[in-house]
Design a protein around this motif. Structure first.
Motif, PDB file in Angstrom:
ATOM      1  N   PRO A   1       6.861  65.062  -1.564  1.00  0.00           N
ATOM      2  CA  PRO A   1       6.489  64.446  -2.840  1.00  0.00           C
ATOM      3  C   PRO A   1       7.039  65.195  -4.043  1.00  0.00           C
ATOM      4  N   ASN A   2       7.147  66.524  -3.947  1.00  0.00           N
ATOM      5  CA  ASN A   2       7.670  67.273  -5.093  1.00  0.00           C
ATOM      6  C   ASN A   2       9.179  67.127  -5.252  1.00  0.00           C
ATOM      7  N   GLY A   3       9.920  67.145  -4.138  1.00  0.00           N
ATOM      8  CA  GLY A   3      11.370  66.933  -4.229  1.00  0.00           C
ATOM      9  C   GLY A   3      11.663  65.549  -4.779  1.00  0.00           C
TER      10      GLY A   3
ATOM     11  N   TYR B   1      18.894  66.367  -0.322  1.00  0.00           N
ATOM     12  CA  TYR B   1      19.224  66.789   1.046  1.00  0.00           C
ATOM     13  C   TYR B   1      17.930  67.032   1.796  1.00  0.00           C
ATOM     14  N   GLU B   2      17.732  66.323   2.906  1.00  0.00           N
ATOM     15  CA  GLU B   2      16.499  66.439   3.687  1.00  0.00           C
ATOM     16  C   GLU B   2      16.853  66.856   5.118  1.00  0.00           C
ATOM     17  N   ALA B   3      16.198  67.932   5.587  1.00  0.00           N
ATOM     18  CA  ALA B   3      16.493  68.441   6.931  1.00  0.00           C
ATOM     19  C   ALA B   3      16.088  67.440   8.017  1.00  0.00           C
TER      20      ALA B   3
ATOM     21  N   GLY C   1       8.678  64.410   3.667  1.00  0.00           N
ATOM     22  CA  GLY C   1       7.915  65.652   3.870  1.00  0.00           C
ATOM     23  C   GLY C   1       6.497  65.316   4.302  1.00  0.00           C
ATOM     24  N   GLY C   2       5.516  65.726   3.497  1.00  0.00           N
ATOM     25  CA  GLY C   2       4.102  65.483   3.818  1.00  0.00           C
ATOM     26  C   GLY C   2       3.687  64.033   3.695  1.00  0.00           C
ATOM     27  N   LEU C   3       4.615  63.128   3.401  1.00  0.00           N
ATOM     28  CA  LEU C   3       4.264  61.714   3.185  1.00  0.00           C
ATOM     29  C   LEU C   3       4.808  60.796   4.288  1.00  0.00           C
TER      30      LEU C   3
ATOM     31  N   ALA D   1      -2.987  61.971   4.184  1.00  0.00           N
ATOM     32  CA  ALA D   1      -3.529  60.644   4.488  1.00  0.00           C
ATOM     33  C   ALA D   1      -4.325  60.064   3.328  1.00  0.00           C
ATOM     34  N   VAL D   2      -4.991  60.933   2.568  1.00  0.00           N
ATOM     35  CA  VAL D   2      -5.914  60.484   1.515  1.00  0.00           C
ATOM     36  C   VAL D   2      -5.397  61.043   0.184  1.00  0.00           C
ATOM     37  N   HIS D   3      -5.458  60.232  -0.886  1.00  0.00           N
ATOM     38  CA  HIS D   3      -4.668  60.590  -2.072  1.00  0.00           C
ATOM     39  C   HIS D   3      -5.426  60.647  -3.394  1.00  0.00           C
TER      40      HIS D   3
ATOM     41  N   LEU E   1      14.945  73.467  -5.405  1.00  0.00           N
ATOM     42  CA  LEU E   1      14.494  73.561  -4.010  1.00  0.00           C
ATOM     43  C   LEU E   1      13.039  73.125  -3.885  1.00  0.00           C
ATOM     44  N   ASP E   2      12.796  72.166  -2.990  1.00  0.00           N
ATOM     45  CA  ASP E   2      11.430  71.790  -2.630  1.00  0.00           C
ATOM     46  C   ASP E   2      11.103  72.551  -1.339  1.00  0.00           C
ATOM     47  N   THR E   3      11.123  73.877  -1.428  1.00  0.00           N
ATOM     48  CA  THR E   3      10.903  74.714  -0.235  1.00  0.00           C
ATOM     49  C   THR E   3       9.848  75.779  -0.553  1.00  0.00           C
TER      50      THR E   3
ATOM     51  N   TYR F   1       7.885  71.793  12.593  1.00  0.00           N
ATOM     52  CA  TYR F   1       8.035  70.412  12.102  1.00  0.00           C
ATOM     53  C   TYR F   1       8.532  70.401  10.665  1.00  0.00           C
ATOM     54  N   ASN F   2       7.997  71.315   9.845  1.00  0.00           N
ATOM     55  CA  ASN F   2       8.351  71.357   8.422  1.00  0.00           C
ATOM     56  C   ASN F   2       8.326  72.816   7.979  1.00  0.00           C
ATOM     57  N   PRO F   3       9.487  73.403   7.665  1.00  0.00           N
ATOM     58  CA  PRO F   3       9.535  74.849   7.368  1.00  0.00           C
ATOM     59  C   PRO F   3       8.715  75.250   6.144  1.00  0.00           C
TER      60      PRO F   3
ATOM     61  N   PRO G   1      -0.732  72.890  -3.837  1.00  0.00           N
ATOM     62  CA  PRO G   1      -0.631  71.851  -2.815  1.00  0.00           C
ATOM     63  C   PRO G   1      -1.222  70.512  -3.218  1.00  0.00           C
ATOM     64  N   SER G   2      -0.924  69.505  -2.425  1.00  0.00           N
ATOM     65  CA  SER G   2      -1.383  68.107  -2.514  1.00  0.00           C
ATOM     66  C   SER G   2      -0.282  67.209  -3.048  1.00  0.00           C
ATOM     67  N   VAL G   3      -0.536  65.918  -2.897  1.00  0.00           N
ATOM     68  CA  VAL G   3       0.465  64.930  -3.291  1.00  0.00           C
ATOM     69  C   VAL G   3       0.189  64.499  -4.736  1.00  0.00           C
TER      70      VAL G   3
HETATM   71  C1  LIG Z   1      -1.849  67.866   8.259  1.00  0.00           C
HETATM   72  C2  LIG Z   1      -1.730  67.780   6.758  1.00  0.00           C
HETATM   73  C3  LIG Z   1      -2.664  67.043   6.061  1.00  0.00           C
HETATM   74  C4  LIG Z   1      -2.577  66.929   4.669  1.00  0.00           C
HETATM   75  N1  LIG Z   1      -3.444  66.100   4.026  1.00  0.00           N
HETATM   76  C5  LIG Z   1      -3.280  65.862   2.711  1.00  0.00           C
HETATM   77  C6  LIG Z   1      -3.986  64.807   2.099  1.00  0.00           C
HETATM   78  O1  LIG Z   1      -4.709  64.048   2.759  1.00  0.00           O
HETATM   79  N2  LIG Z   1      -3.799  64.613   0.761  1.00  0.00           N
HETATM   80  C7  LIG Z   1      -2.937  65.383   0.028  1.00  0.00           C
HETATM   81  O2  LIG Z   1      -2.807  65.169  -1.194  1.00  0.00           O
HETATM   82  N3  LIG Z   1      -2.216  66.372   0.616  1.00  0.00           N
HETATM   83  C8  LIG Z   1      -2.352  66.610   1.934  1.00  0.00           C
HETATM   84  N4  LIG Z   1      -1.578  67.541   2.563  1.00  0.00           N
HETATM   85  C9  LIG Z   1      -0.738  68.439   1.748  1.00  0.00           C
HETATM   86  C10 LIG Z   1       0.515  67.757   1.250  1.00  0.00           C
HETATM   87  O3  LIG Z   1       1.134  67.038   2.292  1.00  0.00           O
HETATM   88  C11 LIG Z   1       1.466  68.820   0.693  1.00  0.00           C
HETATM   89  O4  LIG Z   1       0.791  69.628  -0.258  1.00  0.00           O
HETATM   90  C12 LIG Z   1       2.668  68.171   0.042  1.00  0.00           C
HETATM   91  O5  LIG Z   1       3.363  67.354   0.963  1.00  0.00           O
HETATM   92  C13 LIG Z   1       3.608  69.235  -0.504  1.00  0.00           C
HETATM   93  O6  LIG Z   1       4.721  68.589  -1.028  1.00  0.00           O
HETATM   94  P1  LIG Z   1       6.131  69.330  -1.174  1.00  0.00           P
HETATM   95  O7  LIG Z   1       7.065  68.318  -1.712  1.00  0.00           O
HETATM   96  O8  LIG Z   1       5.947  70.592  -1.946  1.00  0.00           O
HETATM   97  O9  LIG Z   1       6.558  69.766   0.292  1.00  0.00           O
HETATM   98  P2  LIG Z   1       6.649  68.960   1.651  1.00  0.00           P
HETATM   99  O10 LIG Z   1       5.908  67.695   1.591  1.00  0.00           O
HETATM  100  O11 LIG Z   1       6.272  69.933   2.704  1.00  0.00           O
HETATM  101  O12 LIG Z   1       8.183  68.593   1.775  1.00  0.00           O
HETATM  102  C14 LIG Z   1       9.182  69.555   1.903  1.00  0.00           C
HETATM  103  C15 LIG Z   1      10.399  68.868   2.489  1.00  0.00           C
HETATM  104  O13 LIG Z   1      11.520  69.746   2.382  1.00  0.00           O
HETATM  105  C16 LIG Z   1      12.271  69.687   3.582  1.00  0.00           C
HETATM  106  N5  LIG Z   1      13.002  70.945   3.688  1.00  0.00           N
HETATM  107  C17 LIG Z   1      12.492  72.190   3.725  1.00  0.00           C
HETATM  108  N6  LIG Z   1      13.486  73.097   3.833  1.00  0.00           N
HETATM  109  C18 LIG Z   1      14.651  72.392   3.816  1.00  0.00           C
HETATM  110  C19 LIG Z   1      16.033  72.765   3.885  1.00  0.00           C
HETATM  111  N7  LIG Z   1      16.386  74.044   3.980  1.00  0.00           N
HETATM  112  N8  LIG Z   1      16.968  71.804   3.841  1.00  0.00           N
HETATM  113  C20 LIG Z   1      16.605  70.488   3.713  1.00  0.00           C
HETATM  114  N9  LIG Z   1      15.315  70.081   3.676  1.00  0.00           N
HETATM  115  C21 LIG Z   1      14.344  71.032   3.722  1.00  0.00           C
HETATM  116  C22 LIG Z   1      11.208  69.508   4.651  1.00  0.00           C
HETATM  117  O14 LIG Z   1      11.769  68.957   5.824  1.00  0.00           O
HETATM  118  C23 LIG Z   1      10.245  68.543   3.958  1.00  0.00           C
HETATM  119  O15 LIG Z   1      10.612  67.204   4.180  1.00  0.00           O
HETATM  120  C24 LIG Z   1      -1.580  67.634   3.960  1.00  0.00           C
HETATM  121  C25 LIG Z   1      -0.627  68.366   4.669  1.00  0.00           C
HETATM  122  C26 LIG Z   1      -0.684  68.416   6.053  1.00  0.00           C
HETATM  123  C27 LIG Z   1       0.392  69.124   6.810  1.00  0.00           C
END
Ligand SMILES: Cc1cc2nc3c(=O)[nH]c(=O)nc-3n(C[C@H](O)[C@H](O)[C@H](O)COP(=O)(O)OP(=O)(O)OC[C@H]3O[C@@H](n4cnc5c(N)ncnc54)[C@H](O)[C@@H]3O)c2cc1C
Length: 485
Positions: free
Chosen positions: A13-15, A32-34, A40-42, A59-61, A256-258, A406-408, A454-456
């Motif tokens: 969601p952040n990327g 770029y998505e691995a 990602g979390g969605l 799952a819940v937002h 970077l969304d890492t 699954y997700n680094p 954290p969170s979406v």
């Molecule tokens: C089991 C579980 C339940 C959750 N439940 C909820 C919920 O109900 N409600 C809620 O709001 N939040 C929930 N969360 C938290 C939420 O999913 C995360 O806080 C949110 O997804 C973080 O977003 P992000 O964009 O920072 O990272 P992420 O969603 O983790 O996305 C990062 C992306 O970057 C990619 N990536 C990483 N490194 C690289 C690389 N080197 N090259 C290319 N791609 C790369 C990954 O593959 C991934 O797709 C849950 C998380 C989990 C795991």
């Protein structure tokens, strides 16, 4: 070939929020998505049966329903329907009626009886200033809040519910454990001020913009964002893991969304030693271990009212949750960990069919835990819903360590991408004025490892993108995110 203005690594969601913001400002953006799929979390997928869709992570937002990024992006106008269960969350208890947080505050106060007035005194002032409270907490946390009264409404409540005296605020165990179950979403030691803030943010939203479940799964949110990016000229590459910043030398800037660990792996050789040491000190929190079930019937909760709730917290009494969550945060595994359960069909009937329903559940476990969580989670649900085991058609677990594979970004299974201690919830990834900027020219971090965490909500990516636009391209006005008619 025309030059890429900005490359975004990762499509969580952040990327995606970062790329929406950059593309809307007129930049040529490449993502770029691995993984083979965006989100990602969605992500949502059928796991056992093609008719039944499971959310793999979020799952819940509550945050997507409330955050400034999504308010402006307007999911509803893009056809993403956020569906509200009548009861936002429930907390089953042994031998007595469950605690229930209805969307309707009055109904909740009536249900909580002797603690109804205290629950109202806690939540109503927050609801009255909800936008101010949300925008203050879901921000870069470096500026004076727009609503100057929001901190004065929030602070005394955080002190009351996040201090060692938190047990004395409510008289009944039902109200105490109901709010403590929400505090446990901080996934760390309890009680704590950081968890108190999480409890009040999520707790009041349960009676306001709600804890909705998207029709058709969380993936619908990711798809709406990806559609906006491509409609504004962006390109998305899946199955493309970036391992070295040099792979992106063609881009004017990189976001970077890492996690900080990912930042170190991708840009380590270009980072100054001092910044590297600070990133290496970044602490990751406890892990999550998830189980997806395919079941034949609605969960047979001992208190049938629980079946009207979208989210269910299984943690026992407040004292038990304080104990379990504190042990887990210290790396000690317990047999009865805190478990969250979501039955998406309480709100979204399209997720399954009669006789085939998804159940989403995860347990809080020590960081890096390798145990298969299926038995632990199944037993925890069975305790409050006798007969649940007999409804299971299929089940699949993923350990905390499996989540990192699954997700680094989920280092050791830490789904918050960094421990939510008081310091680290504000000063993530390091203490500096602009948390999104790195010492490498043109390189930004905009994941859940940056504020607001954290969170979406999309806010970390959005704010990182605004920082990039300002510094690299001199764009000082935030672009409109609203759907184009
Ligand atoms: C089991 C579980 C339940 C959750 N439940 C909820 C919920 O109900 N409600 C809620 O709001 N939040 C929930 N969360 C938290 C939420 O999913 C995360 O806080 C949110 O997804 C973080 O977003 P992000 O964009 O920072 O990272 P992420 O969603 O983790 O996305 C990062 C992306 O970057 C990619 N990536 C990483 N490194 C690289 C690389 N080197 N090259 C290319 N791609 C790369 C990954 O593959 C991934 O797709 C849950 C998380 C989990 C795991």
């Amino acid at each position: 070939m025309s030059r890429t203005h900005a490359a975004v690594v990762g499509t969580g969601p952040n990327g995606l929020a970062a790329a929406v913001t950059l593309a809307r400002a007129g930049l040529r953006v490449e993502l770029y998505e691995a993984a083979d799929e965006i989100g990602g979390g969605l992500r949502s997928k059928p796991l056992f049966d093609s008719d039944v869709l499971h959310d793999i992570c979020a799952a819940v937002h509550p945050m997507a329903a409330a955050s400034r990024f999504f308010r402006e992006f307007d999911l509803a106008a893009r056809g993403v329907e956020l569906l509200h269960p009548e009861i936002s969350y429930a907390h089953p208890m042994d031998g007595t009626r469950a605690g229930l947080a209805f969307r309707d505050l009055d109904a909740t106060c009536r249900h909580l009886g002797p603690d109804g007035a205290r629950w109202r005194a806690t939540m109503e002032p927050l609801l009255d200033r909800s936008t101010g409270v949300v925008d203050m907490l879901l921000s870069g946390q470096r500026r004076i809040p727009h609503d100057l009264r929001a901190p004065f409404v929030l602070a005394p409540r955080v002190l009351a519910h996040g201090s060692p005296f938190a047990g004395g605020v409510f008289r009944t165990e039902r109200a105490r454990s109901l709010l403590t179950g929400v505090a446990a979403h901080a996934v760390g030691r309890l009680p704590s001020l950081a968890a108190g803030a999480v409890a009040l943010l999520l707790g009041h939203l349960a009676h306001g913009t709600g804890w909705p479940i998207p029709r058709g799964g969380s993936v619908r949110i990711a798809q709406a964002m990806a559609d906006d990016i491509t409609a504004h000229g962006g390109t998305i590459h899946t199955g493309r893991r970036i391992t070295d910043l040099r792979e992106l030398d063609h881009a004017g800037a990189v976001l970077l969304d890492t996690s900080p660990k990912g930042l170190l792996q991708i840009a380590g050789s270009r980072l100054p030693a001092r910044y590297t040491r600070r990133l290496e000190r970044f602490r990751y929190g406890p892990g999550a271990a998830k189980v997806d079930f395919l079941v034949s019937d609605p969960i047979p909760w001992a208190d049938p009212e629980v079946g009207r709730a979208g989210t269910v917290h299984l943690g026992g009494t407040q004292r038990e949750m304080f104990h379990q969550e504190t042990l887990t945060s210290k790396g000690i595994a317990t047999d009865e960990p805190f478990v969250l359960v979501v039955d998406p069909m309480t709100a979204d009937p399209t997720r399954g069919l009669p006789g085939k329903r998804p159940v989403w559940a995860y347990a809080h476990v020590p960081n890096g835990d390798t145990r298969d969580p299926v038995e632990i989670v199944r037993a925890r649900i069975e305790r409050y819903a006798p007969g649940f085991t007999d409804t299971i058609v299929a089940q699949q677990g993923i350990s905390a360590s499996g989540y990192e594979a699954y997700n680094p970004n989920y280092v050791g299974g830490d789904i918050a991408s960094g421990a939510m201690t008081l310091t680290q919830s504000v000063l993530r990834p390091v203490a500096q004025a602009d948390p999104y900027r790195t010492p490498v020219p043109g390189l930004y971090l905009g994941s859940a490892s940056t504020p607001p965490g954290p969170s979406v909500h999309g806010m970390s990516g959005h704010l990182a993108a605004l920082s990039l636009l300002r510094r690299e391209y001199g764009v000082r006005t935030a672009p409109s995110l609203a759907p184009r008619s």
